[in-house]
Scaffold this motif. Structure first.
Motif, PDB file in Angstrom:
ATOM      1  N   PRO A  47       0.905  -1.335   0.144  1.00  0.00           N
ATOM      2  CA  PRO A  47      -0.141  -0.116  -0.033  1.00  0.00           C
ATOM      3  C   PRO A  47       0.841   1.282  -0.014  1.00  0.00           C
ATOM      4  N   GLY A  48       0.400   2.188  -0.648  1.00  0.00           N
ATOM      5  CA  GLY A  48       1.419   3.347  -0.815  1.00  0.00           C
ATOM      6  C   GLY A  48       0.544   4.482  -0.125  1.00  0.00           C
ATOM      7  N   ASP A  49       0.882   5.762  -0.167  1.00  0.00           N
ATOM      8  CA  ASP A  49       0.243   6.958   0.314  1.00  0.00           C
ATOM      9  C   ASP A  49      -0.907   7.451  -0.485  1.00  0.00           C
ATOM     10  N   ASP A  50      -1.237   6.752  -1.624  1.00  0.00           N
ATOM     11  CA  ASP A  50      -2.481   7.489  -2.280  1.00  0.00           C
ATOM     12  C   ASP A  50      -3.865   7.084  -1.840  1.00  0.00           C
ATOM     13  N   LEU A  51      -4.893   7.368  -2.246  1.00  0.00           N
ATOM     14  CA  LEU A  51      -6.051   6.799  -1.720  1.00  0.00           C
ATOM     15  C   LEU A  51      -6.354   5.714  -1.425  1.00  0.00           C
ATOM     16  N   ILE A  52      -6.084   4.798  -2.763  1.00  0.00           N
ATOM     17  CA  ILE A  52      -6.463   3.187  -2.634  1.00  0.00           C
ATOM     18  C   ILE A  52      -5.565   2.613  -1.471  1.00  0.00           C
ATOM     19  N   GLY A  53      -4.299   3.086  -1.439  1.00  0.00           N
ATOM     20  CA  GLY A  53      -3.439   2.448  -0.455  1.00  0.00           C
ATOM     21  C   GLY A  53      -3.821   2.766   0.884  1.00  0.00           C
ATOM     22  N   MET A  54      -4.350   3.999   1.225  1.00  0.00           N
ATOM     23  CA  MET A  54      -4.946   4.257   2.572  1.00  0.00           C
ATOM     24  C   MET A  54      -5.984   3.561   2.900  1.00  0.00           C
ATOM     25  N   LEU A  55      -6.852   3.261   1.857  1.00  0.00           N
ATOM     26  CA  LEU A  55      -8.180   2.517   2.197  1.00  0.00           C
ATOM     27  C   LEU A  55      -7.579   1.126   2.524  1.00  0.00           C
TER      28      LEU A  55
ATOM     29  N   ARG B 122      -4.959   0.075   3.849  1.00  0.00           N
ATOM     30  CA  ARG B 122      -4.225  -0.016   5.173  1.00  0.00           C
ATOM     31  C   ARG B 122      -5.098   0.164   6.381  1.00  0.00           C
ATOM     32  N   GLU B 123      -6.276   1.035   6.097  1.00  0.00           N
ATOM     33  CA  GLU B 123      -7.052   1.484   7.371  1.00  0.00           C
ATOM     34  C   GLU B 123      -8.327   0.507   7.435  1.00  0.00           C
ATOM     35  N   HIS B 124      -8.481  -0.033   6.149  1.00  0.00           N
ATOM     36  CA  HIS B 124      -9.636  -0.673   5.945  1.00  0.00           C
ATOM     37  C   HIS B 124      -9.850  -1.984   5.132  1.00  0.00           C
ATOM     38  N   GLY B 125      -8.583  -2.460   4.945  1.00  0.00           N
ATOM     39  CA  GLY B 125      -8.542  -3.701   3.905  1.00  0.00           C
ATOM     40  C   GLY B 125      -9.288  -4.818   4.032  1.00  0.00           C
ATOM     41  N   ALA B 126      -9.604  -5.193   5.485  1.00  0.00           N
ATOM     42  CA  ALA B 126     -10.362  -6.256   5.504  1.00  0.00           C
ATOM     43  C   ALA B 126     -12.123  -6.001   5.221  1.00  0.00           C
ATOM     44  N   GLY B 127     -12.501  -4.671   5.348  1.00  0.00           N
ATOM     45  CA  GLY B 127     -13.803  -4.431   5.093  1.00  0.00           C
ATOM     46  C   GLY B 127     -14.253  -3.938   3.767  1.00  0.00           C
ATOM     47  N   LEU B 128     -13.083  -4.117   2.826  1.00  0.00           N
ATOM     48  CA  LEU B 128     -13.531  -3.440   1.420  1.00  0.00           C
ATOM     49  C   LEU B 128     -12.741  -4.634   0.700  1.00  0.00           C
ATOM     50  N   ALA B 129     -13.920  -5.146  -0.342  1.00  0.00           N
ATOM     51  CA  ALA B 129     -13.608  -6.140  -1.323  1.00  0.00           C
ATOM     52  C   ALA B 129     -12.914  -5.418  -2.620  1.00  0.00           C
ATOM     53  N   ASP B 130     -11.990  -6.204  -3.253  1.00  0.00           N
ATOM     54  CA  ASP B 130     -11.479  -5.734  -4.315  1.00  0.00           C
ATOM     55  C   ASP B 130     -12.012  -5.093  -5.559  1.00  0.00           C
ATOM     56  N   GLU B 131     -13.415  -5.675  -5.640  1.00  0.00           N
ATOM     57  CA  GLU B 131     -14.257  -5.241  -6.549  1.00  0.00           C
ATOM     58  C   GLU B 131     -15.022  -3.729  -6.194  1.00  0.00           C
ATOM     59  N   GLU B 132     -14.780  -3.510  -4.954  1.00  0.00           N
ATOM     60  CA  GLU B 132     -15.473  -2.299  -4.449  1.00  0.00           C
ATOM     61  C   GLU B 132     -14.402  -1.117  -4.405  1.00  0.00           C
ATOM     62  N   LEU B 133     -12.871  -1.692  -4.388  1.00  0.00           N
ATOM     63  CA  LEU B 133     -12.050  -0.630  -4.455  1.00  0.00           C
ATOM     64  C   LEU B 133     -11.909  -0.344  -5.953  1.00  0.00           C
ATOM     65  N   VAL B 134     -11.979  -1.299  -7.021  1.00  0.00           N
ATOM     66  CA  VAL B 134     -12.108  -1.025  -8.465  1.00  0.00           C
ATOM     67  C   VAL B 134     -13.423  -0.267  -8.657  1.00  0.00           C
ATOM     68  N   GLY B 135     -14.224  -0.578  -8.070  1.00  0.00           N
ATOM     69  CA  GLY B 135     -15.384   0.300  -8.282  1.00  0.00           C
ATOM     70  C   GLY B 135     -15.428   1.763  -8.248  1.00  0.00           C
ATOM     71  N   LEU B 136     -14.652   1.948  -6.625  1.00  0.00           N
ATOM     72  CA  LEU B 136     -14.565   3.213  -6.383  1.00  0.00           C
ATOM     73  C   LEU B 136     -13.567   3.960  -7.298  1.00  0.00           C
ATOM     74  N   ALA B 137     -12.460   3.336  -7.858  1.00  0.00           N
ATOM     75  CA  ALA B 137     -11.587   4.043  -8.662  1.00  0.00           C
ATOM     76  C   ALA B 137     -12.194   4.437  -9.835  1.00  0.00           C
ATOM     77  N   ASP B 138     -12.782   3.387 -10.623  1.00  0.00           N
ATOM     78  CA  ASP B 138     -13.640   3.663 -11.833  1.00  0.00           C
ATOM     79  C   ASP B 138     -14.600   4.914 -11.671  1.00  0.00           C
ATOM     80  N   LEU B 139     -15.103   4.729 -10.593  1.00  0.00           N
ATOM     81  CA  LEU B 139     -15.914   6.080 -10.315  1.00  0.00           C
ATOM     82  C   LEU B 139     -15.496   7.436 -10.393  1.00  0.00           C
TER      83      LEU B 139
END
Length: 401
Positions: A208-216, A218-235
């Motif tokens: 994980p880096g210091d960008d948005l996805i990296g912070m998410l 680190r802080e909420h990794g277990a609570g976010l599925a990969d598809e949710e992170l992909v969906g957020l980035a796509d949005l």
């Protein structure tokens, strides 16, 4: 087929909520707001919806998720979000409590304070593109030289796209958002983009880096599925890139046509207020995702049945006399009597609004200071405006200095 301009966007073939008269909402919307503020209209795919045009009514619909659901966009022909769409579906097309979980995780990353950390990079990106424009010399297309690439690179910065990938990332985004591609080619570009974002998420999972996805991660990794992170980035890529790009181009056009207002922005006098006025006056998003009535309600004297779909016109609402201060007049020093709805309202108020505001507050004064003699290089009548697009804009903006 004629090129779309300020005349063809008023064509009867264009749904009334998409019609514009150059930089203004079409007069039909003002008439509806005054005479039938909630009225039934038919969309191109045949769906019949209630069009809401009055400021107070728009805020009531968007602000009441209990009575007006976001989950049934399919009724308006927009397609229902599915779990595979991840955060795109959850944030835009889902209701509380599904919407609440992810919004609560994401909101801290989009505070004004967090976004301000990006200011130095936004300023550098803006300055770099202004340098490139100056080096190439006039004339230039402000859309391709400035309005499109600046928000694209800001999104790269936010998402942590490696420098080596950024040129290809921008090209892929441009293909996906191009109005010249057919639907099949756009879908293919979208799939390519999502495949890249999955790779990006996988890399962030392992390091994980210091960008948005990296912070998410680190802080909420277990609570976010990969598809949710992909969906957020796509949005963020679609909503954050396209809306800001169109605001930069249309806002510049508006300022170039009003030298007095342009000079105020160039001098940086209360740029925050100026950006809010540009957002209100232009309202580049025609309408947010439709809402579906969960129960029988009465709105502006019309009986809305449970299951009926409502479409809220943001340009009509933002020009409503109820907002005060002669809303048909563009005034960058305006002190709004109430908040505009250019970013929506209620639980679905645009999550990325602080980022968009930051980009616009940096870009407009910098552009006008760098090129104080900036002017149009083509008659306004020859400019091609986008019709039948979810987000209003201009296809190109020839300028010189």
């Amino acid at each position: 087929m004629p090129r779309p301009n300020h005349t063809t966007t008023r064509s009867p073939d264009v749904p009334v909520h998409l019609r514009r008269d150059g930089l203004d909402p079409a007069p039909e919307l003002a008439r509806l707001r005054a005479e039938r503020p909630v009225t039934k209209v038919r969309l191109p795919r045949g769906a019949e919806v209630w069009l809401v045009t009055r400021y107070d009514d728009v805020r009531e619909v968007l602000g009441d998720a209990a009575r007006f659901s976001s989950a049934d966009g399919v009724r308006a022909g927009l397609g229902r979000p599915t779990p595979r769409q991840g955060a795109f579906g959850v944030l835009i097309g889902y209701d509380p409590p599904d919407h609440t979980r992810l919004r609560r995780l994401l909101a801290p990353e989009f505070t004004v304070r967090r976004m301000e950390r990006l200011r130095p990079r936004v300023e550098a990106i803006v300055a770099g593109h202004l340098d490139a424009m100056a080096a190439a010399g006039p004339p230039a297309d402000l859309v391709t030289s400035f309005a499109l690439p600046v928000p694209s690179l800001v999104i790269c910065e936010l998402l942590g796209v490696p420098y080596a990938d950024r040129a290809e990332f921008q090209q892929r985004s441009a293909r996906r958002l191009s109005v010249t591609l057919d639907a099949e080619a756009q879908v293919a570009a979208g799939l390519e983009s999502q495949a890249y974002l999955r790779e990006l998420v996988a890399r962030q999972r392992s390091d994980p880096g210091d960008d948005l996805i990296g912070m998410l991660v680190r802080e909420h990794g277990a609570g976010l599925a990969d598809e949710e992170l992909v969906g957020l980035a796509d949005l963020l890529l679609l909503a954050g890139h396209e809306t800001t790009a169109n605001m930069l181009a249309l806002g510049t056009l508006l300022l170039l046509r009003d030298p007095e207002q342009r000079e105020l922005v160039r001098r940086g006098q209360d740029v925050d207020r100026a950006v809010e006025e540009l957002l209100r006056y232009l309202s580049v998003v025609h309408a947010v995702l439709p809402r579906t009535a969960r129960e029988d309600v009465v709105l502006a004297g019309e009986r809305i049945r449970a299951g009926d779909v409502l479409l809220c016109s943001l340009p009509a609402a933002n020009r409503d006399p109820a907002v005060g201060g002669d809303p048909e007049r563009f005034d960058v020093s305006r002190r709004p009597a109430s908040g505009h709805v250019a970013f929506g309202h209620g639980v679905h108020h645009c999550l990325g609004a602080p980022l968009a505001r930051l980009e616009l507050r940096v870009a407009f004064p910098a552009l006008l200071r760098r090129f104080p003699g900036l002017r149009l290089a083509a008659p306004v009548e020859e400019l091609a405006f986008k019709s039948l697009a979810v987000i209003y804009g201009v296809e190109s903006l020839p300028v010189t200095w």
